[in-house]
Design a protein around this motif. Structure first.
Motif, PDB file in Angstrom:
ATOM      1  N   SER A 214      39.307  45.326  33.428  1.00 46.13           N
ATOM      2  CA  SER A 214      38.601  45.275  32.151  1.00 46.13           C
ATOM      3  C   SER A 214      37.229  44.640  32.371  1.00 46.13           C
ATOM      4  O   SER A 214      36.988  44.017  33.399  1.00 46.13           O
ATOM      5  N   PRO A 215      36.308  44.765  31.386  1.00 44.42           N
ATOM      6  CA  PRO A 215      34.976  44.167  31.567  1.00 44.42           C
ATOM      7  C   PRO A 215      35.049  42.674  31.889  1.00 44.42           C
ATOM      8  O   PRO A 215      34.268  42.182  32.704  1.00 44.42           O
ATOM      9  N   GLN A 216      35.984  41.961  31.257  1.00 48.21           N
ATOM     10  CA  GLN A 216      36.080  40.525  31.499  1.00 48.21           C
ATOM     11  C   GLN A 216      36.419  40.235  32.959  1.00 48.21           C
ATOM     12  O   GLN A 216      35.885  39.295  33.558  1.00 48.21           O
ATOM     13  N   ILE A 217      37.349  41.002  33.525  1.00 48.59           N
ATOM     14  CA  ILE A 217      37.734  40.780  34.925  1.00 48.59           C
ATOM     15  C   ILE A 217      36.605  41.222  35.850  1.00 48.59           C
ATOM     16  O   ILE A 217      36.322  40.579  36.864  1.00 48.59           O
TER      17      ILE A 217
ATOM     18  N   ALA B 229      37.803  33.212  45.581  1.00 48.25           N
ATOM     19  CA  ALA B 229      36.526  33.780  45.118  1.00 48.25           C
ATOM     20  C   ALA B 229      36.542  33.755  43.591  1.00 48.25           C
ATOM     21  O   ALA B 229      36.451  32.685  42.996  1.00 48.25           O
TER      22      ALA B 229
ATOM     23  N   GLY C 203      39.109  34.455  41.751  1.00 47.61           N
ATOM     24  CA  GLY C 203      40.424  33.978  41.322  1.00 47.61           C
ATOM     25  C   GLY C 203      41.207  34.952  40.457  1.00 47.61           C
ATOM     26  O   GLY C 203      42.303  34.627  40.001  1.00 47.61           O
ATOM     27  N   GLN C 204      40.689  36.154  40.238  1.00 42.62           N
ATOM     28  CA  GLN C 204      41.337  37.078  39.304  1.00 42.62           C
ATOM     29  C   GLN C 204      42.635  37.659  39.854  1.00 42.62           C
ATOM     30  O   GLN C 204      43.448  38.198  39.110  1.00 42.62           O
ATOM     31  N   ASP C 205      42.837  37.530  41.159  1.00 46.61           N
ATOM     32  CA  ASP C 205      44.137  37.874  41.722  1.00 46.61           C
ATOM     33  C   ASP C 205      44.844  36.599  42.187  1.00 46.61           C
ATOM     34  O   ASP C 205      46.005  36.384  41.892  1.00 46.61           O
TER      35      ASP C 205
ATOM     36  N   LYS D  84      32.811  30.094  45.529  1.00 44.39           N
ATOM     37  CA  LYS D  84      31.852  30.398  44.458  1.00 44.39           C
ATOM     38  C   LYS D  84      30.533  29.644  44.545  1.00 44.39           C
ATOM     39  O   LYS D  84      29.532  30.088  44.000  1.00 44.39           O
TER      40      LYS D  84
ATOM     41  N   SER E  41      33.499  40.955  35.277  1.00 41.25           N
ATOM     42  CA  SER E  41      32.379  40.014  35.318  1.00 41.25           C
ATOM     43  C   SER E  41      32.672  38.827  36.236  1.00 41.25           C
ATOM     44  O   SER E  41      31.755  38.107  36.607  1.00 41.25           O
ATOM     45  N   VAL E  42      33.904  38.627  36.635  1.00 41.56           N
ATOM     46  CA  VAL E  42      34.250  37.498  37.501  1.00 41.56           C
ATOM     47  C   VAL E  42      34.701  37.947  38.899  1.00 41.56           C
ATOM     48  O   VAL E  42      34.386  37.321  39.902  1.00 41.56           O
TER      49      VAL E  42
END
Ligand SMILES: Cc1cc2nc3c(=O)[nH]c(=O)nc-3n(C[C@H](O)[C@H](O)[C@H](O)COP(=O)(O)OP(=O)(O)OC[C@H]3O[C@@H](n4cnc5c(N)ncnc54)[C@H](O)[C@@H]3O)c2cc1C
Ligand code: SF4
Ligand code: FES
Ligand code: FES
Lengths: 330, 163
Positions: free
Chosen positions: A106-109, A35, A37-39, A58, A111-112
């Motif tokens: 965090s905001p960056q993570i 999805a 990919g943050q993990d 995605k 947003s994805v």
């Protein structure tokens, strides 16, 4: 790391067809959905996940939504955490979920990262994340946390693995009585999100959910709480800027005047699954949200806690979080 | 990570970075960070941790702040990307100079880009930027040198708010 194939299905149907191969394959883990990919990307980097085929979700537009259908909130698997923390409906009527989404990373993570990825993310146990440590969860023979560093591990429901489930959304959604909708080769199925998670003592110790490798989480839904309902997500982090929960409390209370008529209390960061405590919920109903009631609920919630060598501090910590959460909704 | 990401066969990807559109053939899981730094020679974006924990690699993708070390290029095909090299960031860069918001400088590109994304968000939501808001927006951007106060002062100067 071996070479792998990346597929970019445009529909749920195509994605499920690709994943259907997973059930036949000898290595069920060889094919995995991607999805935000943050993990998963970190897992691949540390060789914790070694899929030879990734199904990139995605591009599936039909999975990206957050809508209110006559009081039923439906959230598609690809809705991002940022979308949830900016949603007015959740802000006004489901604070527990709104606050939980905002508390993540965090905001960056945010947003994805997606809701589907958040609910299916893998554990953060130090040994699990350490490539060299072949513990029980990775097919080894021993839980290293049990006799080793276990400050961040479970105090409730542990054994034979003592992970805590890292998702902040899961306790909040379970406190809202959310249902999860999944589909795979044998068709779709729906269940309370609470039953989606399983203890390490049930079935394969290497998995945290009842999801089969060929199944996808498609959506999560819940009924908007009745008027007079208040809710909150209280998360204790070791580091203020951003962190996983050392302990957290998802609380939904329905009031009739100042008397509690409905209660859901789910703990995060303390057990291998989001830990719903029915005894504490029952003790809240019919009472006022005063300190005495809150303290009694906290005692009941932690009554069965068995700390490991390094995490007894989580018991008083979680109790005081529960008391604070209840008092904050009075 | 790069080894993993470079083994699958290449795909065609189009990216518009700071106004310039490039067509590339790259392995699908190649990190946006490597595409920017190595394929497009835009070395302003830094790698700190490579694991989503420090924010040094922050870039703006279709208006959202994202971590270039955590984004595979296959997921941003066709995207509009802005990096610290974007001239739109000059007022922030000048503010960092004026307030001493940078020391070693490794975190600075990420700080500036994250601050830009946050200020744009404040503007479109019609809310006035505050120091607390800035602190929250920069929560995922770590700095080992400045102690953050001068960074916050820089961001508030660029926002036109006296601190
Ligand atoms: C620095 C850092 C801090 C973090 N802090 C927090 C935190 O405080 N709280 C928290 O809750 N999380 C935290 N996370 C974890 C996580 O990255 C995010 O919560 C995010 O939501 C993951 O979503 P994703 O879409 O990027 O998932 P992915 O990485 O794409 O996927 C995660 C897993 O879920 C599976 N998956 C994804 N979508 C589906 C689906 N639809 N059906 C079935 N399986 C699926 C994937 O195969 C993979 O195994 C943090 C991560 C990082 C890197
Ligand atoms: S708690 Fe689970 S993941 Fe951690 S060492 Fe024990 S078996 Fe491994
Ligand atoms: S290098 Fe990307 S977050 Fe640290
Ligand atoms: S200036 Fe050195 S890390 Fe921030």
């Amino acid at each position: 790391m071996k070479a792998f194939i990346l597929s970019n299905p445009k529909s749920v149907k195509d994605a499920l067809q690709l994943l259907a191969v997973a059930r036949d394959s000898k290595q069920a883990k060889a094919i995995q959905p991607l999805a935000g990919g943050q993990d998963l990307l970190t897992e691949m980097k540390e060789h914790l996940a070694e899929p030879d085929r990734l199904v990139n979700l995605k591009g599936i537009a039909e999975l990206d939504y957050l809508r209110n259908l006559d009081g039923k909130v439906q959230i598609g698997a690809l809705a991002t955490l940022a979308r949830m923390e900016k949603n007015n409906l959740l802000n006004e009527h489901a604070r527990v979920l709104f606050e939980a989404a905002h508390s993540i990373a965090s905001p960056q993570i945010r947003s994805v990262g997606t809701i589907g990825g958040n609910l299916n993310q893998r554990p953060r146990c130090l040994y699990y994340r350490l490539e060299e440590a072949n513990c029980l969860k990775k097919g080894g023979k021993e839980c290293f946390a049990y006799s080793g560093m276990n400050r961040y591990n479970a105090i409730l429901g542990g054994g034979p693995s003592y992970i805590v489930h890292p998702s902040d959304l899961a306790p909040a959604l379970i406190a809202l009585d959310a249902t999860v909708f999944i589909a795979g080769r044998t068709g779709p199925r729906e269940m309370p999100l609470e039953s989606y998670y399983k203890l390490p003592s049930v079935g394969d110790v290497r998995t945290e959910t009842v999801r089969e490798p060929d199944e996808l989480l498609l959506s999560v839904s819940f009924q908007l709480p009745a008027p007079g309902t208040r809710s909150t997500y209280l998360k204790f982090k070791e580091r203020e800027s951003y962190d996983f929960a050392l302990a957290s409390v998802a609380l939904v209370l329905g009031f009739d005047g100042d008397v509690i008529r409905h209660a859901r209390l789910v703990l995060g960061g303390v057990a291998p699954v989001p830990w719903r405590v029915r005894a504490a919920e029952a003790a809240l109903v019919g009472q006022k949200a005063d300190t005495q009631t809150a303290e009694k609920a906290a005692e009941l919630a932690l009554a069965g806690a068995v700390p490991l060598s390094g995490n007894a501090f989580k018991i008083p910590l979680t109790k005081s979080l529960i008391v604070r959460a209840i008092r904050s909704l009075a | 990570m790069k080894a993993i990401f470079d083994e699958a066969s290449a795909i065609a990807v189009t990216l518009t970075v700071n106004g310039t559109t490039s067509a590339l053939r790259v392995p699908p899981l190649r990190r946006l960070l490597d595409v920017l730094r190595e394929d497009l020679s835009l070395t302003g974006t830094k790698e700190g941790c490579g694991e989503g924990e420090c924010g040094a690699c922050t870039v703006i993708v279709d208006g959202r702040a994202e971590l270039a070390c955590m984004v595979p290029v296959c997921q941003v095909d066709g995207a509009v990307v802005r990096t610290v090299e974007s001239t739109e960031l000059e007022s922030l860069q000048n503010a960092f100079l004026a307030e001493g918001g940078a020391q070693c400088g490794i975190c600075t590109p990420g700080m500036i880009v994250m601050a830009r994304a946050w200020l744009a968000e404040c503007e479109s939501a019609g809310v006035a930027p505050t120091v607390d808001g800035a602190r929250e927006a920069l929560a995922g951007n770590l700095c080992r040198c400045t102690g953050y106060e001068k960074i916050l002062a820089s961001v508030m100067r660029a926002a036109g708010v006296k601190t």
